[in-house]
Scaffold this active site. Structure first.
Site, mmCIF file in Angstrom:
data_model
loop_
_atom_site.group_PDB
_atom_site.id
_atom_site.type_symbol
_atom_site.label_atom_id
_atom_site.label_comp_id
_atom_site.label_asym_id
_atom_site.label_seq_id
_atom_site.Cartn_x
_atom_site.Cartn_y
_atom_site.Cartn_z
ATOM 1 N N PHE A 1 10.899 -90.495 -40.181
ATOM 2 C CA PHE A 1 10.705 -89.048 -40.009
ATOM 3 C C PHE A 1 12.028 -88.292 -40.184
ATOM 4 C CE2 PHE A 1 7.330 -90.942 -37.474
ATOM 5 C CZ PHE A 1 6.239 -90.099 -37.635
ATOM 6 N N THR B 1 6.464 -84.572 -47.823
ATOM 7 C CA THR B 1 5.906 -83.225 -47.758
ATOM 8 C C THR B 1 5.137 -82.853 -49.027
ATOM 9 O OG1 THR B 1 6.569 -80.895 -47.716
ATOM 10 C CG2 THR B 1 8.181 -82.416 -48.580
ATOM 11 N N ASP B 2 4.214 -81.919 -48.881
ATOM 12 C CA ASP B 2 3.501 -81.404 -50.060
ATOM 13 C C ASP B 2 4.407 -80.547 -50.935
ATOM 14 O OD1 ASP B 2 3.724 -79.157 -48.415
ATOM 15 O OD2 ASP B 2 1.571 -78.713 -48.368
ATOM 16 N N GLU B 3 5.573 -80.138 -50.400
ATOM 17 C CA GLU B 3 6.456 -79.249 -51.175
ATOM 18 C C GLU B 3 7.019 -79.929 -52.419
ATOM 19 O OE1 GLU B 3 9.236 -76.812 -49.142
ATOM 20 O OE2 GLU B 3 7.918 -76.475 -47.450
ATOM 21 N N TYR C 1 15.676 -78.334 -50.369
ATOM 22 C CA TYR C 1 14.977 -79.216 -49.419
ATOM 23 C C TYR C 1 13.946 -80.074 -50.143
ATOM 24 C CZ TYR C 1 11.213 -80.599 -46.273
ATOM 25 O OH TYR C 1 10.226 -81.318 -45.641
ATOM 26 N N SER D 1 15.344 -82.686 -52.389
ATOM 27 C CA SER D 1 15.897 -83.861 -51.693
ATOM 28 C C SER D 1 14.766 -84.762 -51.194
ATOM 29 C CB SER D 1 16.820 -83.433 -50.547
ATOM 30 O OG SER D 1 16.088 -82.827 -49.496
ATOM 31 N N LYS D 2 13.662 -84.169 -50.750
ATOM 32 C CA LYS D 2 12.518 -84.993 -50.322
ATOM 33 C C LYS D 2 11.911 -85.708 -51.533
ATOM 34 C CE LYS D 2 10.884 -85.335 -46.749
ATOM 35 N NZ LYS D 2 11.191 -86.233 -45.600
ATOM 36 N N ASN E 1 3.020 -78.490 -40.643
ATOM 37 C CA ASN E 1 2.621 -78.872 -39.283
ATOM 38 C C ASN E 1 2.887 -77.728 -38.307
ATOM 39 O OD1 ASN E 1 2.943 -82.375 -38.678
ATOM 40 N ND2 ASN E 1 2.684 -81.429 -40.671
ATOM 41 N N VAL F 1 8.225 -60.977 -41.744
ATOM 42 C CA VAL F 1 7.305 -61.572 -42.724
ATOM 43 C C VAL F 1 7.978 -61.446 -44.093
ATOM 44 C CG1 VAL F 1 5.068 -61.327 -43.862
ATOM 45 C CG2 VAL F 1 5.250 -61.048 -41.378
HETATM 46 P P1 NAD Z 1 12.747 -81.656 -37.502
HETATM 47 O O1 NAD Z 1 13.808 -80.920 -38.225
HETATM 48 O O2 NAD Z 1 12.051 -81.016 -36.348
HETATM 49 O O3 NAD Z 1 13.317 -83.058 -36.961
HETATM 50 C C1 NAD Z 1 14.134 -83.883 -37.735
HETATM 51 C C2 NAD Z 1 14.744 -84.927 -36.794
HETATM 52 O O4 NAD Z 1 15.546 -85.800 -37.601
HETATM 53 C C3 NAD Z 1 15.668 -84.339 -35.726
HETATM 54 O O5 NAD Z 1 15.407 -84.924 -34.492
HETATM 55 C C4 NAD Z 1 17.060 -84.701 -36.222
HETATM 56 O O6 NAD Z 1 18.001 -84.860 -35.174
HETATM 57 C C5 NAD Z 1 16.778 -86.007 -36.942
HETATM 58 N N1 NAD Z 1 17.787 -86.336 -37.959
HETATM 59 C C6 NAD Z 1 18.335 -85.509 -38.894
HETATM 60 N N2 NAD Z 1 19.221 -86.187 -39.640
HETATM 61 C C7 NAD Z 1 19.212 -87.474 -39.202
HETATM 62 C C8 NAD Z 1 19.865 -88.669 -39.575
HETATM 63 N N3 NAD Z 1 20.761 -88.681 -40.587
HETATM 64 N N4 NAD Z 1 19.590 -89.806 -38.908
HETATM 65 C C9 NAD Z 1 18.701 -89.808 -37.878
HETATM 66 N N5 NAD Z 1 18.071 -88.711 -37.462
HETATM 67 C C10 NAD Z 1 18.302 -87.564 -38.116
HETATM 68 O O7 NAD Z 1 11.713 -82.090 -38.622
HETATM 69 P P2 NAD Z 1 10.129 -82.253 -38.534
HETATM 70 O O8 NAD Z 1 9.492 -80.949 -38.778
HETATM 71 O O9 NAD Z 1 9.794 -83.031 -37.332
HETATM 72 O O10 NAD Z 1 9.888 -83.147 -39.845
HETATM 73 C C11 NAD Z 1 9.852 -84.565 -39.756
HETATM 74 C C12 NAD Z 1 9.611 -85.130 -41.140
HETATM 75 O O11 NAD Z 1 8.387 -84.614 -41.646
HETATM 76 C C13 NAD Z 1 10.678 -84.723 -42.162
HETATM 77 O O12 NAD Z 1 10.900 -85.825 -43.001
HETATM 78 C C14 NAD Z 1 10.045 -83.588 -42.926
HETATM 79 O O13 NAD Z 1 10.544 -83.526 -44.244
HETATM 80 C C15 NAD Z 1 8.588 -83.996 -42.900
HETATM 81 N N6 NAD Z 1 7.609 -82.908 -42.982
HETATM 82 C C16 NAD Z 1 7.631 -81.888 -42.087
HETATM 83 C C17 NAD Z 1 6.637 -80.901 -42.141
HETATM 84 C C18 NAD Z 1 6.578 -79.764 -41.159
HETATM 85 O O14 NAD Z 1 5.739 -78.877 -41.334
HETATM 86 N N7 NAD Z 1 7.407 -79.721 -40.139
HETATM 87 C C19 NAD Z 1 5.655 -80.963 -43.130
HETATM 88 C C20 NAD Z 1 5.714 -81.996 -44.069
HETATM 89 C C21 NAD Z 1 6.669 -82.979 -43.960
HETATM 90 O O1 DAU Z 2 4.688 -77.706 -46.558
HETATM 91 C C1 DAU Z 2 5.383 -78.591 -45.708
HETATM 92 C C2 DAU Z 2 6.702 -77.965 -45.294
HETATM 93 O O2 DAU Z 2 6.397 -76.958 -44.351
HETATM 94 C C3 DAU Z 2 7.668 -78.983 -44.688
HETATM 95 O O3 DAU Z 2 8.027 -79.915 -45.661
HETATM 96 C C4 DAU Z 2 8.926 -78.287 -44.144
HETATM 97 O O4 DAU Z 2 9.746 -79.226 -43.483
HETATM 98 C C5 DAU Z 2 8.472 -77.237 -43.150
HETATM 99 O O5 DAU Z 2 9.605 -76.519 -42.679
HETATM 100 C C6 DAU Z 2 7.486 -76.281 -43.805
HETATM 101 O O6 DAU Z 2 8.138 -75.499 -44.854
HETATM 102 P P1 DAU Z 2 7.816 -73.935 -45.027
HETATM 103 O O7 DAU Z 2 8.916 -73.317 -45.775
HETATM 104 O O8 DAU Z 2 6.437 -73.734 -45.533
HETATM 105 O O9 DAU Z 2 7.826 -73.513 -43.454
HETATM 106 P P2 DAU Z 2 8.433 -72.228 -42.711
HETATM 107 O O10 DAU Z 2 7.918 -72.285 -41.310
HETATM 108 O O11 DAU Z 2 9.895 -72.092 -42.912
HETATM 109 O O12 DAU Z 2 7.720 -71.030 -43.454
HETATM 110 C C7 DAU Z 2 6.302 -70.958 -43.544
HETATM 111 C C8 DAU Z 2 5.961 -69.748 -44.406
HETATM 112 O O13 DAU Z 2 6.287 -68.563 -43.676
HETATM 113 C C9 DAU Z 2 6.748 -69.675 -45.696
HETATM 114 O O14 DAU Z 2 5.918 -69.113 -46.711
HETATM 115 C C10 DAU Z 2 7.893 -68.696 -45.384
HETATM 116 C C11 DAU Z 2 7.272 -67.770 -44.361
HETATM 117 N N1 DAU Z 2 8.180 -67.217 -43.328
HETATM 118 C C12 DAU Z 2 8.966 -68.097 -42.651
HETATM 119 C C13 DAU Z 2 9.801 -67.649 -41.658
HETATM 120 C C14 DAU Z 2 10.721 -68.605 -40.901
HETATM 121 C C15 DAU Z 2 8.147 -65.885 -43.033
HETATM 122 O O15 DAU Z 2 7.404 -65.091 -43.650
HETATM 123 N N2 DAU Z 2 8.969 -65.434 -42.041
HETATM 124 C C16 DAU Z 2 9.830 -66.251 -41.350
HETATM 125 O O16 DAU Z 2 10.584 -65.769 -40.486
#
Ligand code: NAD
Ligand code: DAU
Length: 353
Positions: free
Chosen positions: A82, A135-137, A160, A163-164, A190, A216
């Site tokens: 993760f 991620t779907d991104e 981002y 890199s993924k 999520n 927004v």
């Molecule tokens: P997050 O940013 O909340 O947590 C990331 C965690 O990774 C943190 O605890 C951080 O300390 C740890 N970390 C960062 N660099 C590290 C390293 N070098 N070694 C060990 N730990 C490290 O992220 P999240 O939202 O929980 O996402 C988790 C995974 O899911 C990520 O790979 C992200 O790309 C993927 N993902 C997230 C979402 C989302 O909506 N949040 C959606 C799709 C995929």
């Molecule tokens: O789709 C999966 C991805 O979802 C994950 O891989 C990423 O780790 C996770 O951060 C998330 O990326 P998004 O860029 O979609 O999430 P974020 O919450 O940053 O933004 C969600 C949407 O809302 C996006 O279209 C940008 C918009 N946004 C975001 C913020 C922070 C706003 O309009 N206002 C804001 O202040």
């Protein structure tokens, strides 16, 4: 799951933290390797403080000596990756950290995993899995119609997602070149408890409650698919237990929404639970701000493969998950406040105003 040992990386973050809580409750021993960046938060794991099922290790996935030592000592049945830099807006300001953790770090973890896996006895080697959470991104941006499938060509648009995508390619290559039994999951946005408040849903809740403008981006018409975090965790377990080695699985929430719809829904929930003293609706705080550079317009997931092959579908309807999330943040203000007392003040990253 009971009696299994899993090395979970990034288990102090949002999704990893929820995953560790659920896994330990189900009887797994979780070795939790987390670098505790700004996004890592041990408060999330407080309830596991005295649990023999949780071993927290402070360190990075790129530290080969540490990872090798953990693998040798704990002999895990699986590695779940993760750990990542995860915020698109921060990747616009500073892409290097994303390459370092998401690409270079994942490569180091893969090499350690491969060397460990090769030395396992036959039965344990066959059962071992390396599950990479992505991620779907990576698939880029959709128009008004269409869905991402597991065979959609990669077209990442932010540092981002680039890199993924690179890390996904390395995971794939380790399967094809070395035979490492990998699994990759690509999921949508999520939401739920313990999400760092830089992300849309917790940010909107925090700004709304503080009486501040709710930002927004652009016209608010960008579309995301929303997946309740505990549904994501259950999907990952399902893929780990039954997914085909080398396989890729998309995970979605069947909940496509425009950002403005999401923000307005949160405002409505807060109006019911925590009305403003002046009687105005929270939606009056909405402020349209400069768009994110390179902002992907729409993500949407075809989750047919995980449904048909593994029998998994999301259990949580968006309106229920969102209400539960708002309730969680209102009931756990101390969790967010500790973050706001540190280095983060709900500010925007990524070239906005
Ligand atoms: P997050 O940013 O909340 O947590 C990331 C965690 O990774 C943190 O605890 C951080 O300390 C740890 N970390 C960062 N660099 C590290 C390293 N070098 N070694 C060990 N730990 C490290 O992220 P999240 O939202 O929980 O996402 C988790 C995974 O899911 C990520 O790979 C992200 O790309 C993927 N993902 C997230 C979402 C989302 O909506 N949040 C959606 C799709 C995929
Ligand atoms: O789709 C999966 C991805 O979802 C994950 O891989 C990423 O780790 C996770 O951060 C998330 O990326 P998004 O860029 O979609 O999430 P974020 O919450 O940053 O933004 C969600 C949407 O809302 C996006 O279209 C940008 C918009 N946004 C975001 C913020 C922070 C706003 O309009 N206002 C804001 O202040």
């Amino acid at each position: 799951m009971a009696n299994k040992t899993w090395l979970v990386t990034g288990g102090a973050g949002f999704i990893g933290g929820n995953f560790v809580l659920d896994a330990v409750a189900a009887g797994v021993k979780a070795i939790n390797l987390d670098a505790l960046t700004y996004a890592g938060n041990l408060d999330t794991l407080k309830s596991l403080e005295n649990s023999p099922g949780h071993v927290f290790v402070h360190g990075g996935i790129g530290d080969r000596a540490l990872v090798t030592q953990l693998l040798t000592e704990h002999q895990p049945d699986a590695i779940l990756n993760f750990a990542a830099e995860s915020h698109v807006d921060r990747s616009i300001d500073g892409p290097a950290a994303f390459v370092q953790t998401n690409v270079v770090g994942t490569l180091a973890l893969l090499e350690c995993a491969r060397d460990y896996w090769r030395e396992l006895p036959d039965a344990r080697r066959d059962a071992f899995r390396f599950l990479h959470v992505s991620t779907d991104e990576v698939y880029g941006s959709l128009g008004d119609t269409g869905l991402f499938t597991e065979t959609t060509p990669y077209a990442p648009n932010s540092p981002y997602s680039a890199s993924k995508a690179a890390s996904d390619h390395l995971v794939r290559a380790f399967h094809h070149t070395y035979g490492l039994p990998v699994l990759t999951t690509n999921c949508s946005n999520n939401y739920g408890p313990y999400q760092f408040p830089e992300k849309l849903i917790p940010l909107v809740i925090a700004k709304a409650v503080a009486g501040e403008p709710i930002p927004v981006y652009g016209d608010g018409g960008n579309v995301r698919d929303w997946l309740f975090v505990r549904d994501h965790c259950s999907a990952i377990v399902r893929v780990l237990e039954a997914g085909r080695a080398g396989g890729v699985y998309n995970i979605g929430g069947n909940a496509e929404r425009r950002n403005l719809e999401v923000v307005e829904a949160i405002c409505g929930l807060l109006d019911e639970r925590r009305p403003r003293t002046d009687g105005k609706p929270r939606a009056s705080q909405i402020s349209f701000v400069r768009d994110r550079p390179g902002h992907d317009r729409r993500y949407a997931i075809d989750a047919g493969k995980i449904r048909d092959e593994l029998g998994w579908t999301p259990a949580t309807r968006f309106q229920d998950g969102l209400a539960a999330t708002v309730d969680w943040y209102l009931a756990n203000t101390a969790w967010t406040q500790r973050i706001l007392d540190g280095n983060y003040r709900l500010q925007r990253f990524g070239g906005g105003d």
